[in-house]
Design a protein around this motif. Sequence first.
Motif, PDB file in Angstrom:
ATOM      1  N   ASP A 449      26.670  46.278  56.125  1.00 58.80           N
ATOM      2  CA  ASP A 449      26.032  45.173  56.847  1.00 58.80           C
ATOM      3  C   ASP A 449      25.252  45.680  58.048  1.00 58.80           C
ATOM      4  O   ASP A 449      25.307  45.120  59.148  1.00 58.80           O
ATOM      5  N   ALA A 450      24.517  46.768  57.830  1.00 59.24           N
ATOM      6  CA  ALA A 450      23.633  47.358  58.857  1.00 59.24           C
ATOM      7  C   ALA A 450      24.408  47.861  60.066  1.00 59.24           C
ATOM      8  O   ALA A 450      23.849  48.043  61.133  1.00 59.24           O
ATOM      9  N   THR A 451      25.699  48.084  59.904  1.00 60.19           N
ATOM     10  CA  THR A 451      26.490  48.644  61.008  1.00 60.19           C
ATOM     11  C   THR A 451      27.137  49.937  60.546  1.00 60.19           C
ATOM     12  O   THR A 451      27.219  50.227  59.358  1.00 60.19           O
ATOM     13  N   VAL A 452      27.585  50.714  61.507  1.00 58.67           N
ATOM     14  CA  VAL A 452      28.263  51.966  61.217  1.00 58.67           C
ATOM     15  C   VAL A 452      29.686  51.860  61.741  1.00 58.67           C
ATOM     16  O   VAL A 452      29.900  51.607  62.927  1.00 58.67           O
ATOM     17  N   VAL A 453      30.656  52.042  60.868  1.00 60.89           N
ATOM     18  CA  VAL A 453      32.066  51.954  61.239  1.00 60.89           C
ATOM     19  C   VAL A 453      32.596  53.368  61.383  1.00 60.89           C
ATOM     20  O   VAL A 453      32.727  54.105  60.405  1.00 60.89           O
ATOM     21  N   VAL A 454      32.900  53.776  62.604  1.00 56.64           N
ATOM     22  CA  VAL A 454      33.365  55.133  62.871  1.00 56.64           C
ATOM     23  C   VAL A 454      34.832  55.251  62.454  1.00 56.64           C
ATOM     24  O   VAL A 454      35.642  54.376  62.776  1.00 56.64           O
ATOM     25  N   PRO A 455      35.197  56.305  61.711  1.00 58.25           N
ATOM     26  CA  PRO A 455      36.602  56.466  61.317  1.00 58.25           C
ATOM     27  C   PRO A 455      37.528  56.496  62.533  1.00 58.25           C
ATOM     28  O   PRO A 455      37.273  57.200  63.511  1.00 58.25           O
ATOM     29  N   ALA A 456      38.611  55.723  62.468  1.00 58.89           N
ATOM     30  CA  ALA A 456      39.556  55.669  63.585  1.00 58.89           C
ATOM     31  C   ALA A 456      40.190  57.032  63.836  1.00 58.89           C
ATOM     32  O   ALA A 456      40.489  57.381  64.978  1.00 58.89           O
ATOM     33  N   SER A 457      40.370  57.829  62.760  1.00 54.66           N
ATOM     34  CA  SER A 457      40.976  59.153  62.923  1.00 54.66           C
ATOM     35  C   SER A 457      40.091  60.071  63.760  1.00 54.66           C
ATOM     36  O   SER A 457      40.583  60.917  64.510  1.00 54.66           O
ATOM     37  N   ALA A 458      38.767  59.890  63.663  1.00 58.18           N
ATOM     38  CA  ALA A 458      37.848  60.712  64.457  1.00 58.18           C
ATOM     39  C   ALA A 458      37.949  60.350  65.933  1.00 58.18           C
ATOM     40  O   ALA A 458      37.976  61.231  66.809  1.00 58.18           O
ATOM     41  N   LEU A 459      37.986  59.047  66.230  1.00 58.31           N
ATOM     42  CA  LEU A 459      38.111  58.623  67.628  1.00 58.31           C
ATOM     43  C   LEU A 459      39.433  59.084  68.222  1.00 58.31           C
ATOM     44  O   LEU A 459      39.499  59.513  69.376  1.00 58.31           O
ATOM     45  N   SER A 460      40.481  58.990  67.416  1.00 56.18           N
ATOM     46  CA  SER A 460      41.793  59.438  67.889  1.00 56.18           C
ATOM     47  C   SER A 460      41.783  60.931  68.183  1.00 56.18           C
ATOM     48  O   SER A 460      42.347  61.386  69.184  1.00 56.18           O
ATOM     49  N   TYR A 461      41.132  61.697  67.316  1.00 60.18           N
ATOM     50  CA  TYR A 461      41.063  63.152  67.506  1.00 60.18           C
ATOM     51  C   TYR A 461      40.345  63.481  68.811  1.00 60.18           C
ATOM     52  O   TYR A 461      40.711  64.420  69.522  1.00 60.18           O
ATOM     53  N   ALA A 462      39.302  62.698  69.124  1.00 60.93           N
ATOM     54  CA  ALA A 462      38.523  62.932  70.345  1.00 60.93           C
ATOM     55  C   ALA A 462      39.123  62.228  71.567  1.00 60.93           C
ATOM     56  O   ALA A 462      38.499  62.213  72.637  1.00 60.93           O
ATOM     57  N   ASP A 463      40.310  61.652  71.417  1.00 60.51           N
ATOM     58  CA  ASP A 463      40.983  60.954  72.518  1.00 60.51           C
ATOM     59  C   ASP A 463      40.136  59.809  73.054  1.00 60.51           C
ATOM     60  O   ASP A 463      40.024  59.603  74.275  1.00 60.51           O
TER      61      ASP A 463
END
Length: 506
Positions: A449-463
Amino acid sequence: MAGVYVLAHMLVRLPFSDVIAVDWVGETLYAQTLDWGQTPKYPPLPAWALWVVHQITGPGALSTLIVKYAALWGALVAYFFAARRVLAHDGWAVLATLSVLLLFQVAWNAHEGVTHTIFLTLAAPLTLLTVLRATASSSSVGRVWAYAGIGVVVAIGALSKQAYFAGLAALMFAMLMQPGYRRVLFSWYSLIAIAVVALLAGPHYVWALSSGFDFGGAASATLARPGSEGVAAQVLSGLWSSIRAPLLFLSPLIPLMLIIVPRSFAPATIAHPGTHGTTGADPVQLVRDTLLFGIAVLIVPVLVAGVAHYGERWMHPLMLLAPIYLVAAMRAARPSRRQIRALMWVILGLTLVALGWRLAGFVYPSQVTCGKCRLEVPYTDLADKVRDLGFSGGTILAGDEHIAGNLRTHFPMARVVALNYGYYDPPIRDAGSSDPGQCLIVWRGGERDATVVVPASALSYADLTGLPDDASVEAYRLPHGHAFLPDDYKTSQFAAVLMPGSGRCR
């Protein structure tokens, strides 16, 4: 002949794709560091070999092909020398070695992916060869070197895949059946081999055992048969699998021999394919008994632990020596020159068919010629896109190992982490530096839907709990460009986020 064979397969592969094949993407990640282990589940020999080649060529498809085909070349050469010692004849040894190319797991699967198994393919004939050399050694110095060679080869097998120990056990049981080989097994020189194995392979297994990995649970999950209910059903499934898996592994070699030289399978010929060694040290009997004990190694866990399933692709350490024994049986059946020629032509024909089929998968990729066609995914275009996004170095967090391994070939100085490989986390480079560097997150898909959903595991890894305001976000739909197909015949979707380094992503 072995050199021509492996070079032909390299030349069919290398000009058409710079993508790293399945299985080797993980080893490319592990080769970022030279450790006693990267994952407890698999030994580190393929990653070590890749690390060495990377120092010369850098990471990429070429380095994986060098390692794989060097191991396969060595396996075929070792197989010939082992077969020559067993059969005592160059011509029959050549036929036994070429018969290996009538095993689907070698003639096809070895080229499509396998990593640790290719080193098992090398270790199996090398183990037999070194044992036969130790048997023939007469001087003290010769025995020292022979047993040291056994130790090196056993270490190669131990550092390739744990399944090697099943084949080693079958060979050792077979050695107990003849006094000449029992003397080799129980000689005090064996301490030399044990010391070499402990020195070369011991540190990895100490590391693996101290990691807390549940080897028993992993083995149970691998060997279980989904849907088998009850002990009786598991045992019957396991017993059937103990027969089915070796027969499938030896296909199409056995069916073709049955057609071309049926007398090879006469009961008397199979049971006693002739004497080929001294009394009490017959190498043909040694190979035969190794295969029989290999079957027993499969059956015993079925009866004792309820193992319900074996895959034919796991049979290398137990059944790879079978062509030597089958050729010994063929020789005992006294085939005509015409029958031998027919078998040789079949080997050549199927080898050329395999080469042609692989070539077709690159020239005209489709569900028929190359299945999922992973080697067609445009990772080079993806690397160009994230380079245009502004990434120059730092850490790449990849959604899967295929993205991670292939982006590492384009950013060899970056630290690359596969988010689905939580057990391997390469050390942060320049950890004491005040420069946070860059953090690049790349994953498959990304358009919703024209959006980008960033993986939660990536955000968690980057704190992080959310993206910073200065993050750059892009989604890509990249065509699989091909000379003989429309530009948009197939596409892959990716998404990428570039931001300043944060947490472990820097």
